[in-house]
Design an enzyme around this catalytic site. Sequence first.
Site, short mmCIF file in Angstrom:
data_model
loop_
_atom_site.label_atom_id
_atom_site.label_comp_id
_atom_site.label_asym_id
_atom_site.label_seq_id
_atom_site.Cartn_x
_atom_site.Cartn_y
_atom_site.Cartn_z
N LYS A 59 -24.59 12.80 -14.40
CA LYS A 59 -23.22 12.19 -13.51
C LYS A 59 -22.07 13.27 -13.58
O LYS A 59 -21.15 13.15 -14.04
CB LYS A 59 -22.78 10.89 -14.04
CG LYS A 59 -23.75 9.73 -13.89
CD LYS A 59 -23.11 8.48 -13.91
CE LYS A 59 -23.99 7.30 -13.63
NZ LYS A 59 -25.12 7.16 -14.76
N VAL A 60 -22.80 14.47 -13.23
CA VAL A 60 -21.89 15.67 -13.27
C VAL A 60 -20.72 15.60 -12.47
O VAL A 60 -20.66 14.84 -11.22
CB VAL A 60 -22.61 16.86 -12.54
CG1 VAL A 60 -21.83 17.99 -12.78
CG2 VAL A 60 -24.12 17.20 -13.35
N ALA A 61 -19.52 15.97 -12.93
CA ALA A 61 -18.18 15.60 -12.39
C ALA A 61 -17.01 16.54 -12.74
O ALA A 61 -16.38 16.37 -13.57
CB ALA A 61 -17.60 14.15 -12.77
N ILE A 63 -15.33 20.82 -11.75
CA ILE A 63 -14.86 21.96 -10.96
C ILE A 63 -16.22 22.60 -10.17
O ILE A 63 -17.35 22.32 -10.84
CB ILE A 63 -14.14 23.00 -11.31
CG1 ILE A 63 -14.77 23.88 -12.29
CG2 ILE A 63 -12.55 22.40 -11.83
CD1 ILE A 63 -13.92 24.99 -12.97
N GLY A 170 -32.18 -6.41 -12.40
CA GLY A 170 -32.77 -7.10 -13.58
C GLY A 170 -31.51 -7.29 -14.56
O GLY A 170 -30.72 -8.28 -14.21
N GLN A 172 -28.64 -6.09 -15.01
CA GLN A 172 -27.27 -6.38 -14.59
C GLN A 172 -27.30 -7.44 -13.45
O GLN A 172 -26.32 -7.44 -13.04
CB GLN A 172 -26.92 -4.89 -14.01
CG GLN A 172 -26.67 -3.88 -15.06
CD GLN A 172 -26.22 -2.53 -14.33
OE1 GLN A 172 -25.42 -2.42 -13.61
NE2 GLN A 172 -27.11 -1.54 -14.66
P1 BMP Z 1 -30.57 -1.10 -16.66
O1 BMP Z 1 -31.65 -1.38 -15.56
O2 BMP Z 1 -31.00 -0.98 -17.93
O3 BMP Z 1 -29.38 -1.75 -16.41
O4 BMP Z 1 -30.55 0.64 -16.36
C1 BMP Z 1 -29.84 0.99 -15.21
C2 BMP Z 1 -29.41 2.62 -15.28
O5 BMP Z 1 -28.86 3.00 -14.28
C3 BMP Z 1 -28.79 2.82 -16.49
O6 BMP Z 1 -29.40 4.35 -16.81
C4 BMP Z 1 -27.62 3.11 -15.96
O7 BMP Z 1 -26.71 4.21 -16.93
C5 BMP Z 1 -27.78 3.74 -14.66
N1 BMP Z 1 -26.57 3.32 -13.65
C6 BMP Z 1 -26.18 2.20 -13.24
O8 BMP Z 1 -26.67 1.17 -14.01
N2 BMP Z 1 -25.25 1.87 -12.48
C7 BMP Z 1 -24.66 2.75 -11.47
O9 BMP Z 1 -24.11 2.62 -10.77
C8 BMP Z 1 -25.36 4.15 -11.70
C9 BMP Z 1 -26.11 4.44 -12.79
O10 BMP Z 1 -26.56 5.69 -12.79
#
Ligand code: BMP
Length: 214
Positions: A59-61, A63, A170, A172
């Site tokens: 997640k490079v952020a 300059i 899943g 989330q």
């Molecule tokens: P998980 O299925 O365990 O929730 O993992 C999701 C992965 O995607 C994690 O590595 C998280 O950092 C990444 N991620 C995310 O969940 N939401 C985003 O908007 C961007 C992500 O990179």
Amino acid sequence: DTRLILALDVLDSAEALRISQVVAGHVDAIKVGYPLILATGLGIITELSRYAPIIADFKVADIPNTNRLICEQVFKAGADAVIVQGFTGHDSLRTSVEVARSNNKDIFVVTEMSHPGALDFMQAAGEAIAKMAADEQASGVVAPATRPERVRDIRNIIGSDLTIISPGVGTQGGSAADAIRAGADWVIVGRSIYQSDDPAAVAAKLVSEIKEVI
Ligand code: BMP
């Protein structure tokens, strides 16, 4: 194509290798990020790349010059793609895309993230970031499976040239089928797979769920 990307946020290299080996046939790429790389070292990228292409989620952020320096190092370590943030704007993104292109690699741009806090600030910029990603010819964007309607909006903005990779399935709460139906090309799944007693079976089930809707 399985349309599935493993998010490998484990902290142990033996565990990372074991899971990668058992799910390798079910995933098109493995996404690694700060947790695994800070715990085990950058060399894990090379080790895992024997199982699948590696997406380095840093997640490079920064300059433009710092983005360039970071992307060069990550590609040198063997990654096939780097994820960058979009909110830093067109010049930082352009530089990252230039580095990727000169190495024959890919850049994915985060538009808005999948967690609830993304509604605080990020979502307001999501569509403009998606348009910028298309203008700057990034390979694709990262868009939230937790909000399939946003995946659809972002697909409408970027058209068919860019790829959408979509996390949030899943654990989330998002559904792989819904994300794909909304226009995602790949879903990214971490905990549901690597915390399972049978990671290969979970991955296989996700792949068949995806196959049903494409
Ligand atoms: P998980 O299925 O365990 O929730 O993992 C999701 C992965 O995607 C994690 O590595 C998280 O950092 C990444 N991620 C995310 O969940 N939401 C985003 O908007 C961007 C992500 O990179």
